[in-house]
Write a protein that holds these residues in place. Structure first.
Motif, PDB file in Angstrom:
ATOM      1  N   VAL A  24      -3.187  33.212  11.448  1.00 60.57           N
ATOM      2  CA  VAL A  24      -4.287  32.270  11.261  1.00 60.57           C
ATOM      3  C   VAL A  24      -4.098  31.580   9.915  1.00 60.57           C
ATOM      4  CG1 VAL A  24      -6.781  31.973  11.261  1.00 60.57           C
ATOM      5  CG2 VAL A  24      -5.746  33.842  12.570  1.00 60.57           C
ATOM      6  N   ALA A  25      -3.677  30.316   9.946  1.00 58.73           N
ATOM      7  CA  ALA A  25      -3.297  29.598   8.730  1.00 58.73           C
ATOM      8  C   ALA A  25      -4.446  28.788   8.161  1.00 58.73           C
ATOM      9  CB  ALA A  25      -2.125  28.680   9.027  1.00 58.73           C
ATOM     10  N   SER A  26      -4.595  28.846   6.836  1.00 60.83           N
ATOM     11  CA  SER A  26      -5.536  27.993   6.091  1.00 60.83           C
ATOM     12  C   SER A  26      -4.690  27.053   5.235  1.00 60.83           C
ATOM     13  CB  SER A  26      -6.460  28.840   5.212  1.00 60.83           C
ATOM     14  OG  SER A  26      -7.262  29.697   6.006  1.00 60.83           O
ATOM     15  N   LEU A  27      -4.699  25.766   5.582  1.00 63.43           N
ATOM     16  CA  LEU A  27      -3.766  24.827   4.972  1.00 63.43           C
ATOM     17  C   LEU A  27      -4.483  23.598   4.437  1.00 63.43           C
ATOM     18  CD1 LEU A  27      -1.154  24.917   7.884  1.00 63.43           C
ATOM     19  CD2 LEU A  27      -1.071  26.263   5.784  1.00 63.43           C
ATOM     20  N   ASP A  28      -3.821  22.903   3.503  1.00 62.24           N
ATOM     21  CA  ASP A  28      -4.291  21.596   3.050  1.00 62.24           C
ATOM     22  C   ASP A  28      -3.136  20.608   3.246  1.00 62.24           C
ATOM     23  OD1 ASP A  28      -2.520  22.139   0.975  1.00 62.24           O
ATOM     24  OD2 ASP A  28      -4.098  22.696  -0.448  1.00 62.24           O
ATOM     25  N   ASN A  29      -3.181  19.519   2.533  1.00 64.82           N
ATOM     26  CA  ASN A  29      -2.146  18.504   2.716  1.00 64.82           C
ATOM     27  C   ASN A  29      -0.998  18.615   1.710  1.00 64.82           C
ATOM     28  OD1 ASN A  29      -3.518  17.242   4.874  1.00 64.82           O
ATOM     29  ND2 ASN A  29      -4.873  16.200   3.407  1.00 64.82           N
ATOM     30  N   GLY A  30      -0.967  19.714   0.946  1.00 57.43           N
ATOM     31  CA  GLY A  30       0.039  19.869  -0.090  1.00 57.43           C
ATOM     32  C   GLY A  30       1.401  20.292   0.440  1.00 57.43           C
ATOM     33  N   ALA A  31       2.390  20.174  -0.432  1.00 57.79           N
ATOM     34  CA  ALA A  31       3.767  20.523  -0.067  1.00 57.79           C
ATOM     35  C   ALA A  31       3.904  22.007   0.264  1.00 57.79           C
ATOM     36  CB  ALA A  31       4.706  20.149  -1.210  1.00 57.79           C
ATOM     37  N   LYS A  32       3.196  22.858  -0.472  1.00 55.61           N
ATOM     38  CA  LYS A  32       3.285  24.298  -0.222  1.00 55.61           C
ATOM     39  C   LYS A  32       2.685  24.664   1.133  1.00 55.61           C
ATOM     40  CE  LYS A  32       5.507  25.920  -3.745  1.00 55.61           C
ATOM     41  NZ  LYS A  32       6.817  26.622  -3.563  1.00 55.61           N
ATOM     42  N   SER A  33       1.623  23.964   1.524  1.00 56.09           N
ATOM     43  CA  SER A  33       1.050  24.203   2.848  1.00 56.09           C
ATOM     44  C   SER A  33       2.043  23.825   3.936  1.00 56.09           C
ATOM     45  CB  SER A  33      -0.249  23.411   3.016  1.00 56.09           C
ATOM     46  OG  SER A  33      -1.313  24.014   2.298  1.00 56.09           O
ATOM     47  N   ALA A  34       2.737  22.727   3.736  1.00 60.25           N
ATOM     48  CA  ALA A  34       3.752  22.309   4.707  1.00 60.25           C
ATOM     49  C   ALA A  34       4.872  23.346   4.791  1.00 60.25           C
ATOM     50  CB  ALA A  34       4.312  20.947   4.312  1.00 60.25           C
ATOM     51  N   GLU A  35       5.236  23.895   3.644  1.00 55.04           N
ATOM     52  CA  GLU A  35       6.285  24.920   3.596  1.00 55.04           C
ATOM     53  C   GLU A  35       5.839  26.182   4.328  1.00 55.04           C
ATOM     54  OE1 GLU A  35       8.830  27.262   0.123  1.00 55.04           O
ATOM     55  OE2 GLU A  35       7.707  25.437  -0.382  1.00 55.04           O
ATOM     56  N   LEU A  53      -2.367  29.955  14.839  1.00 59.75           N
ATOM     57  CA  LEU A  53      -3.625  29.216  14.826  1.00 59.75           C
ATOM     58  C   LEU A  53      -3.752  28.520  13.485  1.00 59.75           C
ATOM     59  CD1 LEU A  53      -5.960  32.020  16.290  1.00 59.75           C
ATOM     60  CD2 LEU A  53      -4.659  30.289  17.546  1.00 59.75           C
ATOM     61  N   ARG A  54      -4.206  27.257  13.510  1.00 57.27           N
ATOM     62  CA  ARG A  54      -4.265  26.476  12.269  1.00 57.27           C
ATOM     63  C   ARG A  54      -5.704  26.206  11.829  1.00 57.27           C
ATOM     64  NH1 ARG A  54      -0.168  21.484  12.669  1.00 57.27           N
ATOM     65  NH2 ARG A  54      -1.081  21.222  10.583  1.00 57.27           N
ATOM     66  N   ASP A  55      -6.646  27.010  12.317  1.00 57.61           N
ATOM     67  CA  ASP A  55      -8.056  26.745  12.029  1.00 57.61           C
ATOM     68  C   ASP A  55      -8.643  27.720  11.008  1.00 57.61           C
ATOM     69  OD1 ASP A  55      -7.891  28.951  13.618  1.00 57.61           O
ATOM     70  OD2 ASP A  55      -9.453  28.347  15.030  1.00 57.61           O
ATOM     71  N   GLY A  56      -7.796  28.283  10.157  1.00 53.99           N
ATOM     72  CA  GLY A  56      -8.286  29.204   9.145  1.00 53.99           C
ATOM     73  C   GLY A  56      -9.213  28.520   8.150  1.00 53.99           C
ATOM     74  N   ARG A  57     -10.158  29.276   7.598  1.00 50.85           N
ATOM     75  CA  ARG A  57     -11.132  28.709   6.663  1.00 50.85           C
ATOM     76  C   ARG A  57     -11.165  29.498   5.354  1.00 50.85           C
ATOM     77  NH1 ARG A  57     -10.538  25.395   9.779  1.00 50.85           N
ATOM     78  NH2 ARG A  57     -12.031  24.273  11.110  1.00 50.85           N
ATOM     79  N   ASP A  58     -10.033  30.057   4.980  1.00 46.70           N
ATOM     80  CA  ASP A  58     -10.014  30.836   3.744  1.00 46.70           C
ATOM     81  C   ASP A  58     -10.140  29.912   2.538  1.00 46.70           C
ATOM     82  OD1 ASP A  58      -9.538  33.585   2.589  1.00 46.70           O
ATOM     83  OD2 ASP A  58      -7.970  32.472   1.555  1.00 46.70           O
ATOM     84  N   ARG A  59     -10.776  30.405   1.471  1.00 43.61           N
ATOM     85  CA  ARG A  59     -10.970  29.578   0.268  1.00 43.61           C
ATOM     86  C   ARG A  59      -9.666  29.318  -0.466  1.00 43.61           C
ATOM     87  NH1 ARG A  59     -11.285  32.719  -4.473  1.00 43.61           N
ATOM     88  NH2 ARG A  59     -11.381  34.974  -4.138  1.00 43.61           N
ATOM     89  N   ARG A  60      -8.653  30.114  -0.221  1.00 45.57           N
ATOM     90  CA  ARG A  60      -7.354  29.903  -0.854  1.00 45.57           C
ATOM     91  C   ARG A  60      -6.427  29.175   0.126  1.00 45.57           C
ATOM     92  NH1 ARG A  60      -8.322  35.491  -2.029  1.00 45.57           N
ATOM     93  NH2 ARG A  60      -8.794  35.885  -4.233  1.00 45.57           N
ATOM     94  N   THR A  61      -5.861  28.081  -0.316  1.00 43.60           N
ATOM     95  CA  THR A  61      -4.859  27.381   0.491  1.00 43.60           C
ATOM     96  C   THR A  61      -3.648  27.069  -0.388  1.00 43.60           C
ATOM     97  OG1 THR A  61      -5.897  25.243  -0.022  1.00 43.60           O
ATOM     98  CG2 THR A  61      -6.553  26.318   2.023  1.00 43.60           C
ATOM     99  N   PRO A  62      -2.450  27.282   0.133  1.00 47.71           N
ATOM    100  CA  PRO A  62      -2.181  27.781   1.481  1.00 47.71           C
ATOM    101  C   PRO A  62      -2.297  29.307   1.563  1.00 47.71           C
ATOM    102  CG  PRO A  62      -0.124  27.398   0.341  1.00 47.71           C
ATOM    103  CD  PRO A  62      -1.217  26.952  -0.596  1.00 47.71           C
ATOM    104  N   SER A  63      -2.790  29.786   2.696  1.00 49.68           N
ATOM    105  CA  SER A  63      -2.851  31.216   2.954  1.00 49.68           C
ATOM    106  C   SER A  63      -2.849  31.436   4.458  1.00 49.68           C
ATOM    107  CB  SER A  63      -4.100  31.836   2.316  1.00 49.68           C
ATOM    108  OG  SER A  63      -5.278  31.406   2.986  1.00 49.68           O
ATOM    109  N   PHE A  64      -2.673  32.666   4.871  1.00 43.66           N
ATOM    110  CA  PHE A  64      -2.734  32.973   6.298  1.00 43.66           C
ATOM    111  C   PHE A  64      -3.087  34.436   6.489  1.00 43.66           C
ATOM    112  CE2 PHE A  64       1.512  34.088   5.041  1.00 43.66           C
ATOM    113  CZ  PHE A  64       1.905  35.140   5.851  1.00 43.66           C
ATOM    114  N   MET A  65      -3.706  34.710   7.618  1.00 47.08           N
ATOM    115  CA  MET A  65      -4.040  36.072   7.989  1.00 47.08           C
ATOM    116  C   MET A  65      -3.179  36.488   9.158  1.00 47.08           C
ATOM    117  SD  MET A  65      -7.734  37.736   9.015  1.00 47.08           S
ATOM    118  CE  MET A  65      -7.931  39.531   9.067  1.00 47.08           C
ATOM    119  N   ILE A  66      -2.690  37.709   9.117  1.00 46.14           N
ATOM    120  CA  ILE A  66      -2.022  38.308  10.271  1.00 46.14           C
ATOM    121  C   ILE A  66      -3.077  39.194  10.926  1.00 46.14           C
ATOM    122  CG2 ILE A  66      -0.090  39.703  11.084  1.00 46.14           C
ATOM    123  CD1 ILE A  66       1.337  39.086   8.450  1.00 46.14           C
TER     124      ILE A  66
END
Length: 526
Positions: A24-35, A53-66
């Protein structure tokens, strides 16, 4: 991001997943999120049991939950877990996916039995060789117990957060929003801190143990080698270690271990422990020795008293407690340890990106640290007590080629300065002009050698002026039936390969001593 070989290996590992998982990915438009997205897409393509899934809502981006599908079981990474943390990522995928851990069943049950809500956060750096042990232990705990959560945070990627929380060393662990611990910690150590009855239970188990033929104190290369050689003789062998692996755990690259072109400290330490476990050796980890009480008669039982109140007895003892980083012992050093005063440039260097730091020490370790840091920080000031650097010529040439390094020789650091929260500078004395100078900076990396861990032995065995255990060519100490090996002794050249040889020799000497003794019953009756 992953080459073909790594993809194939990961695909094989993911074949062990038994329960579907979601990334579950929490992403923005930055280069690290793309990476990060590219990495997660590659992982998801390798197994039909992994969904992205790309609908994560974590306060830290980029981040992801397994996350285990349909449950709340999972772990979170804030950042891109490559480098040393790639293994942590693979293990998290497997464990969340239902693949069993190789941790001892006793520890697994201890985690499951924990009562309370534990929200852990760990700050790591991708170059830190100590961080994966912490991340992997806390991830496993989060998978095993639904009341435990864990997020692993790349400090270099979340610099504002690191600054706000005053994180100046990794790994740094927070529990329920409060500082919990810093530095390398394994699962057993973390449990000992939060399970208040663990130490007492361990002490009771130790008290019930019978006497050993050989008791090894210390779990570094010398101690591991001694335990293996003793156990191979078929005699009752035990090893008590404050942390198995010793200072090797804090070593980055190892390139002079004969027949092994390159390895890393934590990997070698794990191999040492596994090798010892292949034999009938009673391993007692997280046990700090407090006092040695020699046998009253030749052939009698020596006693090693532990910090937790328990004692171990043995017909022979091999002391291999190693050494630790030498401190400057100047005002401010203790007050600002892990607040700007550090001892591991590989671990903590990334936290000082763009800042000014000093390296204390002009030997190989100090110069190597300065070279490494120069590629990360704004400026490095290397301070050496002697009139010239002591590092190898090739290292010195590299150092002097760097434009953001200043070398100061004939200098003695006299004080560390801080603002109450972090380091802001240091004072050194010019030994030639006898004048003091202030250097404004944000970090100090101390690389001035080792101190033997022998404070607990001052009233028992003979020590040298430097505090090392005095031994003869067979490893005998001043006490009959007590031997010593490795960096803690007077043997010159503190090297892993030498420590292993010395540990093996001490074990053979102990066995030779035992076979020449009267039967144990006779000795005890004397």
């Amino acid at each position: 991001m992953l080459d073909a070989n790594l993809k194939q290996q990961l695909k094989t590992y993911l074949g062990n997943i038994t329960q579907p998982i979601e990334l579950v990915a929490s992403l923005d438009n930055g280069a690290k999120s793309a990476e990060l997205l590219a990495l997660l897409e590659e992982i998801a393509e390798l197994s039909d049991k992994v969904a992205l899934l790309r609908d994560g809502r974590d306060r830290r981006t980029p981040s992801f939950m397994i996350r285990r599908a349909g449950t709340d079981i999972g772990v979170r990474f804030a950042g891109i877990p490559m480098g040393h943390e790639f293994t942590s990522l693979v293990l998290a995928l497997l464990q969340v996916g239902g693949h069993p851990s190789k941790a001892a069943q006793e520890l697994i049950q201890q985690v499951k039995d924990l009562d309370g809500d534990f929200a852990f956060e760990t700050y790591f750096s991708l170059s830190c060789q100590n961080c994966p042990d912490v991340v992997q232990a806390l991830n496993l705990m989060a998978v095993l117990n639904p009341r435990i959560s864990h997020v692993a945070i790349d400090g270099a990627l979340f610099q504002d957060e690191v600054d706000a929380r005053k994180v100046m060393a990794v790994p740094s662990i927070f529990l329920n929003g409060e500082p919990f611990g810093q530095g390398r910690m394994e699962l057993e150590q973390i449990l000992a801190k939060i399970d208040t009855g663990a130490s007492a239970r361990a002490a009771e188990k130790i008290k019930a143990k019978d006497a050993f033929d050989v008791l090894v104190v210390g779990g570094g290369p010398a101690g591991a080698a001694a335990a293996i050689y003793a156990a191979r003789k078929g005699i009752r062998t035990g090893i008590a270690a404050e942390r198995f692996g010793g200072q090797v755990l804090d070593t980055m690259a190892i390139e002079n271990f004969i027949s092994v072109q390159h390895t890393e400290g934590p990997k070698l330490a794990a191999q040492l422990e596994q090798h010892v476990k292949d034999y009938d050796v009673d391993i007692m980890n997280l046990q700090r020795a407090e006092k040695l009480i020699p046998a009253k008669v030749p052939g009698g039982l020596h006693e090693v008293r532990l910090e937790n109140g328990a004692s171990l007895k043995a017909r022979t003892v091999i002391l291999s407690t190693g050494a630790r980083w030498r401190q400057m012992n100047v005002p401010g050093e203790d007050a600002y340890r892990n607040k700007g005063v550090a001892y591991c440039p590989h671990c903590d260097g990334p936290l000082y990106k763009g800042k000014r730091v000093a390296v204390i020490g002009g030997g190989n370790s100090g110069v190597e640290a300065a070279i490494d840091l120069a590629g990360i920080v704004a400026h490095v000031t290397l301070i050496e007590f002697d009139s010239q650097l002591r590092a190898d010529a090739v290292l010195q040439r590299k150092l002097y080629s760097l434009k953001n390094v200043t070398v100061i020789t004939s200098a003695l650091t006299t004080e560390v300065h801080g603002d109450g929260e972090k380091v802001i500078g240091l004072t050194y004395r010019d030994r030639n002009a006898d004048s003091s100078h202030l250097v404004e900076l944000e970090g100090i990396f101390v690389q001035i050698g080792l101190v033997p861990n022998t404070e607990w032995l001052t009233d028992s065995v003979a020590l040298s002026a430097r505090g090392e255990i005095e031994i003869d060519h067979r490893g005998h100490t001043s006490i009959e039936g007590v031997f010593a090996a490795g960096d803690v002794t007077t043997v010159p050249y503190k090297q892993i390969v030498i420590a292993m040889g010395e540990g093996s020799k001490a074990a053979l000497s102990a066995f030779d001593y035992l076979i020449r003794l009267a039967p144990m019953e006779t000795a005890q009756a004397a």
